[in-house]
Design a protein around this motif. Structure first.
Motif, PDB file in Angstrom:
ATOM      1  N   TRP A  11      31.829  34.640  42.769  1.00 49.07           N
ATOM      2  CA  TRP A  11      33.282  34.582  42.941  1.00 49.07           C
ATOM      3  C   TRP A  11      33.817  33.144  42.835  1.00 49.07           C
ATOM      4  CZ3 TRP A  11      31.191  37.875  47.228  1.00 49.07           C
ATOM      5  CH2 TRP A  11      31.142  39.212  46.819  1.00 49.07           C
ATOM      6  N   CYS A  12      35.047  33.029  42.370  1.00 45.88           N
ATOM      7  CA  CYS A  12      35.680  31.717  42.205  1.00 45.88           C
ATOM      8  C   CYS A  12      35.934  31.082  43.582  1.00 45.88           C
ATOM      9  CB  CYS A  12      37.038  31.842  41.512  1.00 45.88           C
ATOM     10  SG  CYS A  12      37.015  32.766  39.984  1.00 45.88           S
ATOM     11  N   CYS A  15      38.526  32.579  46.360  1.00 45.93           N
ATOM     12  CA  CYS A  15      38.753  34.026  46.192  1.00 45.93           C
ATOM     13  C   CYS A  15      38.663  34.716  47.548  1.00 45.93           C
ATOM     14  CB  CYS A  15      37.695  34.590  45.250  1.00 45.93           C
ATOM     15  SG  CYS A  15      37.829  36.374  45.044  1.00 45.93           S
ATOM     16  N   ILE A  17      37.622  37.815  48.159  1.00 42.42           N
ATOM     17  CA  ILE A  17      36.641  38.900  48.272  1.00 42.42           C
ATOM     18  C   ILE A  17      35.544  38.547  49.279  1.00 42.42           C
ATOM     19  CG2 ILE A  17      34.951  40.306  47.015  1.00 42.42           C
ATOM     20  CD1 ILE A  17      36.737  39.849  44.486  1.00 42.42           C
ATOM     21  N   CYS A  46      35.527  42.231  39.840  1.00 44.39           N
ATOM     22  CA  CYS A  46      35.103  41.150  40.739  1.00 44.39           C
ATOM     23  C   CYS A  46      34.629  41.719  42.071  1.00 44.39           C
ATOM     24  CB  CYS A  46      36.253  40.177  40.952  1.00 44.39           C
ATOM     25  SG  CYS A  46      36.701  39.256  39.473  1.00 44.39           S
ATOM     26  N   ASN A 116      43.864  42.751  44.793  1.00 41.45           N
ATOM     27  CA  ASN A 116      44.349  41.411  44.411  1.00 41.45           C
ATOM     28  C   ASN A 116      45.355  41.493  43.269  1.00 41.45           C
ATOM     29  OD1 ASN A 116      42.710  41.872  42.214  1.00 41.45           O
ATOM     30  ND2 ASN A 116      41.047  40.607  42.972  1.00 41.45           N
ATOM     31  N   GLY A 120      40.906  40.901  37.703  1.00 40.45           N
ATOM     32  CA  GLY A 120      40.486  39.504  37.696  1.00 40.45           C
ATOM     33  C   GLY A 120      39.370  39.226  36.715  1.00 40.45           C
ATOM     34  N   MET A 121      38.340  40.065  36.753  1.00 37.19           N
ATOM     35  CA  MET A 121      37.137  39.774  35.970  1.00 37.19           C
ATOM     36  C   MET A 121      37.399  39.731  34.467  1.00 37.19           C
ATOM     37  SD  MET A 121      33.543  41.818  35.987  1.00 37.19           S
ATOM     38  CE  MET A 121      32.837  41.035  37.416  1.00 37.19           C
ATOM     39  N   CYS A 195      43.743  36.214  44.413  1.00 35.62           N
ATOM     40  CA  CYS A 195      42.943  35.901  43.221  1.00 35.62           C
ATOM     41  C   CYS A 195      43.545  34.630  42.643  1.00 35.62           C
ATOM     42  CB  CYS A 195      43.021  37.044  42.210  1.00 35.62           C
ATOM     43  SG  CYS A 195      42.395  36.574  40.577  1.00 35.62           S
ATOM     44  N   PRO A 196      43.133  33.475  43.164  1.00 39.15           N
ATOM     45  CA  PRO A 196      43.795  32.235  42.741  1.00 39.15           C
ATOM     46  C   PRO A 196      43.581  31.910  41.271  1.00 39.15           C
ATOM     47  CG  PRO A 196      41.906  31.775  44.174  1.00 39.15           C
ATOM     48  CD  PRO A 196      42.097  33.250  44.176  1.00 39.15           C
ATOM     49  N   THR A 197      42.465  32.360  40.714  1.00 42.07           N
ATOM     50  CA  THR A 197      42.114  31.924  39.359  1.00 42.07           C
ATOM     51  C   THR A 197      43.008  32.527  38.284  1.00 42.07           C
ATOM     52  OG1 THR A 197      39.841  31.697  40.081  1.00 42.07           O
ATOM     53  CG2 THR A 197      40.197  31.736  37.718  1.00 42.07           C
ATOM     54  N   VAL A 198      43.197  33.833  38.318  1.00 41.77           N
ATOM     55  CA  VAL A 198      43.990  34.402  37.226  1.00 41.77           C
ATOM     56  C   VAL A 198      45.362  34.916  37.667  1.00 41.77           C
ATOM     57  CG1 VAL A 198      41.962  34.979  35.816  1.00 41.77           C
ATOM     58  CG2 VAL A 198      42.908  36.689  37.346  1.00 41.77           C
TER      59      VAL A 198
END
Ligand code: SF4
Length: 265
Positions: A11-12, A15, A17, A46, A116, A120-121, A195-198
């Motif tokens: 996980w980023c 995240c 999760i 994710c 989220n 995400g994935m 989900c901060p990344t996407v």
């Protein structure tokens, strides 16, 4: 209970999760239940990776099919505690029909649904829980859809235990999972997660910490929330709480056993 041999995890940074998995493991340890009687099932995504980090019998299944696998496991081994740990896209889009039918039958499963708002994935496509107006890779000008109201969906299908928290509510998540582990039937716990990344980046939600501050400031507990209040954003607030907690509704497995017993007489 944690598969430390599989660390570091996928996980980023930031995240949510991991927060939910941590709360689940702590709740299970607190329950003093036999780990040999626990099965964790997840789908794809994710959150679907969670099953791989739990050091019990676990199944990382196909996309959207966590619930059917779990139903089969419970049928074959009614003595097991079967937990489905998966994400919003997996449980409510590809697996949406399974969720609906397993809930109406009251299969004896605990569903931990990490929401989220996005896939995400696979890069941040919009999904069935993406808020209206949100920006995703497939809704670059804003999402026109209305998201699922997960607690209301579960309640309307008769699920005996239904709760919602955010990743800010670490203790409440843990307590909720602990209590749900001791109950029977189709138990649903939705956890709103960052989900901060996407997703967060596209929707100007800043750092993971700021996103959790947002959950803190913009959530309100209301166990007797109405349908409208359970919408994902009601007057800008995320309503959290235990919205349904009833006992004594026969599970599918109990009804099936009863039918077989009577047929054999
Ligand atoms: Fe978490 Fe989003 Fe990264 Fe997936 S893409 S691990 S949901 S932060």
């Amino acid at each position: 209970l944690l598969r430390t041999d599989r660390l570091p995890h996928v996980w980023c940074p930031g995240c949510g999760i991991g927060i939910v998995l941590n709360a689940f493991l702590r709740a299970f340890i607190r329950s003093k239940m036999d780990p040999n009687k626990l099965v964790v099932v997840s789908g794809i995504g994710c959150t679907g990776r969670a099953a791989g980090y739990v050091n019990v019998d676990s199944f990382h299944t196909t996309h959207g099919r966590g619930i059917p696998f779990a139903v089969g496991i419970k049928f074959a081994r009614p003595d097991l505690n079967v937990v489905v740990f998966s994400g919003d896209g997996d449980l409510f889009a590809i697996g949406g029909n399974h969720f609906v039918n397993a809930a109406r039958r009251n299969h004896d499963l605990l569903i931990i649904a990490v929401n989220n708002f996005t896939y995400g994935m696979t890069g941040g496509q919009h999904g069935p829980t993406t808020p209206t107006g949100a920006y995703t890779t497939t809704t670059p000008y804003g999402n026109p859809d209305r998201p699922f109201n997960i607690p209301h969906l579960a309640i309307s299908l008769g699920a005996p235990y239904v709760a919602r928290w955010t990743t800010y509510h670490v203790n409440q998540i843990q307590n909720s999972i602990y209590h749900a582990l001791h109950k029977k039937g189709f138990r649903v716990i939705e956890i709103i997660s960052q989900c901060p990344t996407v997703y967060g980046r596209r929707n100007d939600m800043k750092t993971p910490l700021e996103m959790m501050h947002y959950f803190q400031k913009n959530s309100v507990r209301k166990d007797d929330a109405s349908f409208e209040e359970l919408e994902l954003s009601y007057n800008g607030k995320i309503v959290v709480g235990v919205f349904r907690d009833v006992q004594g509704i026969p599970t599918y497995e109990e009804r099936y056993e009863d039918i077989i017993r009577r047929a054999r007489k």
